[in-house]
Write a protein that holds these residues in place. Structure first.
Motif, PDB file in Angstrom:
ATOM      1  N   VAL A  92      71.866  49.568  44.853  1.00 51.48           N
ATOM      2  CA  VAL A  92      70.840  48.614  44.431  1.00 51.48           C
ATOM      3  C   VAL A  92      69.731  48.714  45.475  1.00 51.48           C
ATOM      4  O   VAL A  92      69.823  48.158  46.563  1.00 51.48           O
ATOM      5  CB  VAL A  92      71.388  47.179  44.345  1.00 51.48           C
ATOM      6  CG1 VAL A  92      70.310  46.234  43.805  1.00 51.48           C
ATOM      7  CG2 VAL A  92      72.623  47.127  43.450  1.00 51.48           C
ATOM      8  N   LYS A  93      68.722  49.478  45.150  1.00 52.59           N
ATOM      9  CA  LYS A  93      67.702  49.821  46.149  1.00 52.59           C
ATOM     10  C   LYS A  93      66.704  48.688  46.315  1.00 52.59           C
ATOM     11  O   LYS A  93      65.996  48.319  45.374  1.00 52.59           O
ATOM     12  CB  LYS A  93      66.980  51.101  45.732  1.00 52.59           C
ATOM     13  CG  LYS A  93      66.126  51.722  46.829  1.00 52.59           C
ATOM     14  CD  LYS A  93      65.598  53.082  46.386  1.00 52.59           C
ATOM     15  CE  LYS A  93      64.878  53.786  47.502  1.00 52.59           C
ATOM     16  NZ  LYS A  93      64.404  55.134  47.061  1.00 52.59           N
ATOM     17  N   VAL A  94      66.644  48.134  47.533  1.00 46.77           N
ATOM     18  CA  VAL A  94      65.722  47.038  47.825  1.00 46.77           C
ATOM     19  C   VAL A  94      64.780  47.386  48.971  1.00 46.77           C
ATOM     20  O   VAL A  94      63.915  46.587  49.315  1.00 46.77           O
ATOM     21  CB  VAL A  94      66.504  45.740  48.162  1.00 46.77           C
ATOM     22  CG1 VAL A  94      67.313  45.266  46.974  1.00 46.77           C
ATOM     23  CG2 VAL A  94      67.391  45.926  49.394  1.00 46.77           C
ATOM     24  N   VAL A  95      64.943  48.563  49.560  1.00 45.22           N
ATOM     25  CA  VAL A  95      64.092  49.005  50.673  1.00 45.22           C
ATOM     26  C   VAL A  95      63.101  50.026  50.139  1.00 45.22           C
ATOM     27  O   VAL A  95      63.496  51.061  49.600  1.00 45.22           O
ATOM     28  CB  VAL A  95      64.928  49.632  51.799  1.00 45.22           C
ATOM     29  CG1 VAL A  95      64.028  50.049  52.973  1.00 45.22           C
ATOM     30  CG2 VAL A  95      65.993  48.668  52.282  1.00 45.22           C
ATOM     31  N   ASN A  96      61.806  49.762  50.281  1.00 46.53           N
ATOM     32  CA  ASN A  96      60.814  50.658  49.700  1.00 46.53           C
ATOM     33  C   ASN A  96      60.586  51.889  50.582  1.00 46.53           C
ATOM     34  O   ASN A  96      61.195  52.038  51.648  1.00 46.53           O
ATOM     35  CB  ASN A  96      59.503  49.918  49.397  1.00 46.53           C
ATOM     36  CG  ASN A  96      58.725  49.522  50.652  1.00 46.53           C
ATOM     37  OD1 ASN A  96      58.954  50.005  51.755  1.00 46.53           O
ATOM     38  ND2 ASN A  96      57.773  48.615  50.471  1.00 46.53           N
ATOM     39  N   GLY A 147      67.728  42.151  43.375  1.00 43.89           N
ATOM     40  CA  GLY A 147      69.017  42.741  43.704  1.00 43.89           C
ATOM     41  C   GLY A 147      70.188  41.807  43.490  1.00 43.89           C
ATOM     42  O   GLY A 147      71.213  42.196  42.918  1.00 43.89           O
ATOM     43  N   PHE A 148      70.037  40.566  43.918  1.00 42.91           N
ATOM     44  CA  PHE A 148      71.120  39.595  43.731  1.00 42.91           C
ATOM     45  C   PHE A 148      71.365  39.313  42.244  1.00 42.91           C
ATOM     46  O   PHE A 148      72.512  39.216  41.804  1.00 42.91           O
ATOM     47  CB  PHE A 148      70.799  38.292  44.461  1.00 42.91           C
ATOM     48  CG  PHE A 148      70.939  38.366  45.958  1.00 42.91           C
ATOM     49  CD1 PHE A 148      72.159  38.684  46.537  1.00 42.91           C
ATOM     50  CD2 PHE A 148      69.862  38.122  46.791  1.00 42.91           C
ATOM     51  CE1 PHE A 148      72.302  38.754  47.921  1.00 42.91           C
ATOM     52  CE2 PHE A 148      69.987  38.190  48.169  1.00 42.91           C
ATOM     53  CZ  PHE A 148      71.204  38.512  48.736  1.00 42.91           C
ATOM     54  N   VAL A 149      70.271  39.181  41.484  1.00 35.89           N
ATOM     55  CA  VAL A 149      70.429  38.897  40.061  1.00 35.89           C
ATOM     56  C   VAL A 149      71.025  40.109  39.338  1.00 35.89           C
ATOM     57  O   VAL A 149      71.897  39.967  38.471  1.00 35.89           O
ATOM     58  CB  VAL A 149      69.078  38.487  39.442  1.00 35.89           C
ATOM     59  CG1 VAL A 149      69.204  38.329  37.927  1.00 35.89           C
ATOM     60  CG2 VAL A 149      68.588  37.174  40.062  1.00 35.89           C
ATOM     61  N   TRP A 150      70.563  41.304  39.686  1.00 35.54           N
ATOM     62  CA  TRP A 150      71.100  42.518  39.062  1.00 35.54           C
ATOM     63  C   TRP A 150      72.609  42.618  39.309  1.00 35.54           C
ATOM     64  O   TRP A 150      73.376  42.897  38.381  1.00 35.54           O
ATOM     65  CB  TRP A 150      70.390  43.748  39.606  1.00 35.54           C
ATOM     66  CG  TRP A 150      70.954  45.043  39.102  1.00 35.54           C
ATOM     67  CD1 TRP A 150      71.868  45.837  39.725  1.00 35.54           C
ATOM     68  CD2 TRP A 150      70.672  45.677  37.849  1.00 35.54           C
ATOM     69  NE1 TRP A 150      72.170  46.941  38.962  1.00 35.54           N
ATOM     70  CE2 TRP A 150      71.446  46.864  37.800  1.00 35.54           C
ATOM     71  CE3 TRP A 150      69.840  45.375  36.780  1.00 35.54           C
ATOM     72  CZ2 TRP A 150      71.409  47.740  36.712  1.00 35.54           C
ATOM     73  CZ3 TRP A 150      69.800  46.255  35.700  1.00 35.54           C
ATOM     74  CH2 TRP A 150      70.575  47.406  35.669  1.00 35.54           C
ATOM     75  N   VAL A 173      86.929  47.214  40.942  1.00 39.65           N
ATOM     76  CA  VAL A 173      86.106  46.472  41.897  1.00 39.65           C
ATOM     77  C   VAL A 173      84.843  47.281  42.181  1.00 39.65           C
ATOM     78  O   VAL A 173      84.912  48.455  42.553  1.00 39.65           O
ATOM     79  CB  VAL A 173      86.865  46.209  43.206  1.00 39.65           C
ATOM     80  CG1 VAL A 173      85.956  45.537  44.230  1.00 39.65           C
ATOM     81  CG2 VAL A 173      88.099  45.342  42.938  1.00 39.65           C
ATOM     82  N   VAL A 174      83.691  46.652  41.994  1.00 36.16           N
ATOM     83  CA  VAL A 174      82.406  47.314  42.228  1.00 36.16           C
ATOM     84  C   VAL A 174      81.622  46.536  43.289  1.00 36.16           C
ATOM     85  O   VAL A 174      81.442  45.326  43.166  1.00 36.16           O
ATOM     86  CB  VAL A 174      81.580  47.414  40.936  1.00 36.16           C
ATOM     87  CG1 VAL A 174      80.255  48.133  41.205  1.00 36.16           C
ATOM     88  CG2 VAL A 174      82.366  48.134  39.849  1.00 36.16           C
ATOM     89  N   VAL A 175      81.185  47.249  44.306  1.00 39.39           N
ATOM     90  CA  VAL A 175      80.423  46.652  45.405  1.00 39.39           C
ATOM     91  C   VAL A 175      78.965  47.062  45.270  1.00 39.39           C
ATOM     92  O   VAL A 175      78.638  48.258  45.235  1.00 39.39           O
ATOM     93  CB  VAL A 175      80.960  47.115  46.770  1.00 39.39           C
ATOM     94  CG1 VAL A 175      80.118  46.510  47.896  1.00 39.39           C
ATOM     95  CG2 VAL A 175      82.426  46.752  46.924  1.00 39.39           C
ATOM     96  N   GLY A 176      78.081  46.090  45.215  1.00 39.83           N
ATOM     97  CA  GLY A 176      76.655  46.379  45.207  1.00 39.83           C
ATOM     98  C   GLY A 176      76.155  46.581  46.621  1.00 39.83           C
ATOM     99  O   GLY A 176      76.301  45.698  47.468  1.00 39.83           O
ATOM    100  N   VAL A 177      75.580  47.742  46.899  1.00 46.03           N
ATOM    101  CA  VAL A 177      75.022  48.043  48.220  1.00 46.03           C
ATOM    102  C   VAL A 177      73.516  47.830  48.134  1.00 46.03           C
ATOM    103  O   VAL A 177      72.767  48.705  47.685  1.00 46.03           O
ATOM    104  CB  VAL A 177      75.361  49.482  48.656  1.00 46.03           C
ATOM    105  CG1 VAL A 177      74.745  49.785  50.021  1.00 46.03           C
ATOM    106  CG2 VAL A 177      76.870  49.681  48.707  1.00 46.03           C
ATOM    107  N   LEU A 178      73.064  46.630  48.529  1.00 45.55           N
ATOM    108  CA  LEU A 178      71.642  46.313  48.520  1.00 45.55           C
ATOM    109  C   LEU A 178      71.024  46.925  49.767  1.00 45.55           C
ATOM    110  O   LEU A 178      71.195  46.417  50.891  1.00 45.55           O
ATOM    111  CB  LEU A 178      71.421  44.794  48.501  1.00 45.55           C
ATOM    112  CG  LEU A 178      71.441  44.119  47.124  1.00 45.55           C
ATOM    113  CD1 LEU A 178      72.797  44.275  46.441  1.00 45.55           C
ATOM    114  CD2 LEU A 178      71.059  42.660  47.230  1.00 45.55           C
ATOM    115  N   ASP A 179      70.323  48.045  49.592  1.00 40.79           N
ATOM    116  CA  ASP A 179      69.920  48.827  50.754  1.00 40.79           C
ATOM    117  C   ASP A 179      68.840  49.821  50.354  1.00 40.79           C
ATOM    118  O   ASP A 179      68.069  49.567  49.430  1.00 40.79           O
ATOM    119  CB  ASP A 179      71.148  49.529  51.353  1.00 40.79           C
ATOM    120  CG  ASP A 179      71.078  49.640  52.869  1.00 40.79           C
ATOM    121  OD1 ASP A 179      70.189  50.356  53.349  1.00 40.79           O
ATOM    122  OD2 ASP A 179      71.913  49.027  53.565  1.00 40.79           O
ATOM    123  N   SER A 180      68.835  50.985  51.013  1.00 39.68           N
ATOM    124  CA  SER A 180      67.785  51.989  50.833  1.00 39.68           C
ATOM    125  C   SER A 180      68.158  53.078  49.846  1.00 39.68           C
ATOM    126  O   SER A 180      67.489  54.105  49.772  1.00 39.68           O
ATOM    127  CB  SER A 180      67.448  52.629  52.189  1.00 39.68           C
ATOM    128  OG  SER A 180      68.580  53.303  52.714  1.00 39.68           O
TER     129      SER A 180
END
Length: 535
Positions: free
Chosen positions: A270-274, A287-290, A194-201
């Motif tokens: 999954v870095k989405v915060v600049n 991020g969602f597509v990745w 199980v892999v959780v994507g952490v869309l964050d900094s």
């Protein structure tokens, strides 16, 4: 912009007295409103932030002497260009080129192009066959309101005691017993499948509690809407928010520090915060597509998109953002991803949207009245997304947590540092202890944060345990299972406000009213429970 030590704070907990240093929020201009720990997703009514990027300006050039007109140029601006779904992006890309734009990322499967252009007339000129809608994302970057981190000192980390069968600092993690984590770990602590994507900094890949937990081959930066898989790109730069979130989900059981809800699973950064602390729509789409295309079954989203408290689908400027993000979320769901999002920290009733007086957060707030349900909090209110509110150590709604009947699906610990004193003072030990990364000293550690940013990863960790125990659940089945196994929480009677003394001038600042029965606006189906999903 960087963190700095402000002083020390002594907080008492089950493991004794801890000396801690307090690091302020990453972002300038964030109103604290007497909240030393801050709030971790949004507090739009009480913050003002500088614009993230420049708005496109038209430039008129005179033509003299029979010379051909010089091409007008403006700021280098990012656009989302949407093609009709199912028809590819070829025609849209051709129109982009003809309008003097450059495609920097193409998400063909959802019909979305990320484009940059200095043509001030790009929005007008790109319109035509093959283009459904287009919008500049200039000014649509949303600041990650991460609050302060209260760090635990190295000496106190070494001296902390707890149940010897657990991690050294487990005794400070009041949140874990609250949702049945010790009992769950005796049955199933999670599967590495199980892999959780952490869309964050970003996540610190050198943290001793996380180094073994990160799926590096699935981690990437999505800044600018463009994928970068180098390890440096997805590590934190100016924020430890993502590192804290990742620790709550999956910090290792290794005799060091803390434990996560699901220490057996993997997390992907999954870095989405600049680096300025902003989340632009193109990064969230990426991020969602990745996540969808790299084998992640879950994503955690402790942020919101667009500087408006609510993104209005009936607004010409905001609609393309909604469309692009919704397409990306639907695509991820079709690939087996369940997306979990925080409800927000504005104490806002998301079910009754009448007035938004605190947006945008990247400029001077405006008053928008008579809003309808066409205006939504993204990604929390997107269809199919599990929305999580926050509770403190008593199990009651955290004073800052947004809520809403039919919006909140479940609740989880997010911390409440003010309930003991009715808002007068803060108690850091009543927030959430997890992994941290000091962006000034570039060192790893452990510390406290509070907010629905912290409740979301608790729910995500429980969902990861559920998938570990019951592989093959679809996103819809998993969301339903998470709700069915939650422990129902009743509405408090009357007007709820645990912090009437937080403001000397407005004792009703955090008033809230809960509606509903077994399933209600404060807690949704109830408190997530780790043991219930694995037993």
């Amino acid at each position: 912009m960087c963190n700095a030590t402000l002083g020390s704070y002594a907080g008492r907990s089950k493991a004794g007295v801890l000396s801690v240093s307090r690091r302020p929020s990453l972002h300038r201009g964030v109103g604290r409103l007497e909240q030393p720990l801050g709030v971790c997703v949004k507090n739009l009514r009480r913050k003002t932030l500088a614009a993230a990027s420049t708005v496109t300006l038209g430039v008129g050039l005179a033509v003299t002497g029979g010379l051909a007109p010089a091409a007008a140029t403006g700021p280098d601006t990012t656009y989302l260009v949407l093609a009709p779904q199912g028809n590819g992006t070829g025609k849209a890309a051709a129109r982009v080129a003809a309008a003097n734009g450059t495609v920097v990322a193409s998400y063909d499967k959802i019909g979305v192009l990320v484009v940059r252009s200095t043509n001030p007339s790009f929005t007008t000129e790109v319109q035509g066959a093959g283009v459904e809608s287009v919008a500049s994302t200039a000014g649509l970057g949303t600041a990650l309101d991460e609050g302060e981190t209260v760090e635990v000192s190295a000496a106190d980390v070494a001296n902390a005691t707890a149940d010897p069968t657990k991690e050294p600092m487990f005794g400070l993690q009041w949140d874990m017993p609250m949702i049945g984590v010790p009992q769950a770990h005796a049955v199933n602590a999670g599967s590495s499948n199980v892999v959780v994507g952490v869309l964050d900094s970003g996540i610190s890949s050198s943290h001793p509690d996380l180094a073994s937990q990160i799926a590096k081959d699935k981690s990437a930066s999505c800044l600018g809407g463009v994928v970068d898989t180098t390890e440096a790109s997805w590590n934190p730069t100016n924020s430890d928010h993502g590192t804290h979130v990742a620790g709550t989900i999956a910090a290792a059981v290794n005799g060091v520090g803390v434990t996560g809800v699901a220490p057996g699973v993997k997390v992907a950064a999954v870095k989405v915060v600049n680096n300025d602390g902003y989340i632009f729509p193109e990064a969230a789409v990426c991020g969602f597509v990745w996540a969808a295309e790299h084998g992640m079954q879950l994503t955690n989203n402790s942020y919101y998109i667009d500087p408006w408290e609510l993104n209005c689908r009936n607004d010409a400027r905001q609609r393309p953002v909604w469309q692009a993000v919704q397409r990306a979320i639907r695509y991820s769901q079709s690939k087996g991803v369940l997306n979990i999002a925080s409800a927000g920290n504005s104490n806002f009733d998301l079910a009754h949207k009448i007035t938004d007086d605190g947006s945008p957060n990247n400029g001077t707030p405006e008053v928008r009245e008579n809003l309808t349900n066409a205006c939504l909090d993204l990604p929390a209110e997107a269809p199919g997304v599990v929305t999580v509110s926050a509770v403190g150590p008593t199990g009651a709604k955290s004073y800052y947590s947004s809520y809403g009947q039919g919006v909140v699906d479940v609740t989880a610990p997010g911390g409440d540092t003010r309930f003991r004193t009715q808002g007068v003072r803060s108690t850091s030990a009543d927030s959430i202890l997890s992994t941290t990364f000091n962006t000034v000293t570039r060192t790893n550690g452990w510390g406290y944060k509070q907010g629905t940013s912290m409740s979301g990863p608790h729910a995500t960790g429980v969902a990861a345990l559920a998938l570990s125990a019951h592989p093959g659940l679809t996103p819809g089945q998993l969301a339903s299972f998470l709700e069915r196994t939650a422990v129902a929480q009743s509405c408090p009677a009357g007007v709820y406000n645990p912090v009437p003394l937080i403001s000397a001038t407005n004792p009703h600042l955090y008033d809230a009213t809960c509606s509903g029965g077994t399933r209600n606006g404060f807690y949704g189906a109830g408190m997530v429970n780790a043991y219930n999903v694995v037993k």
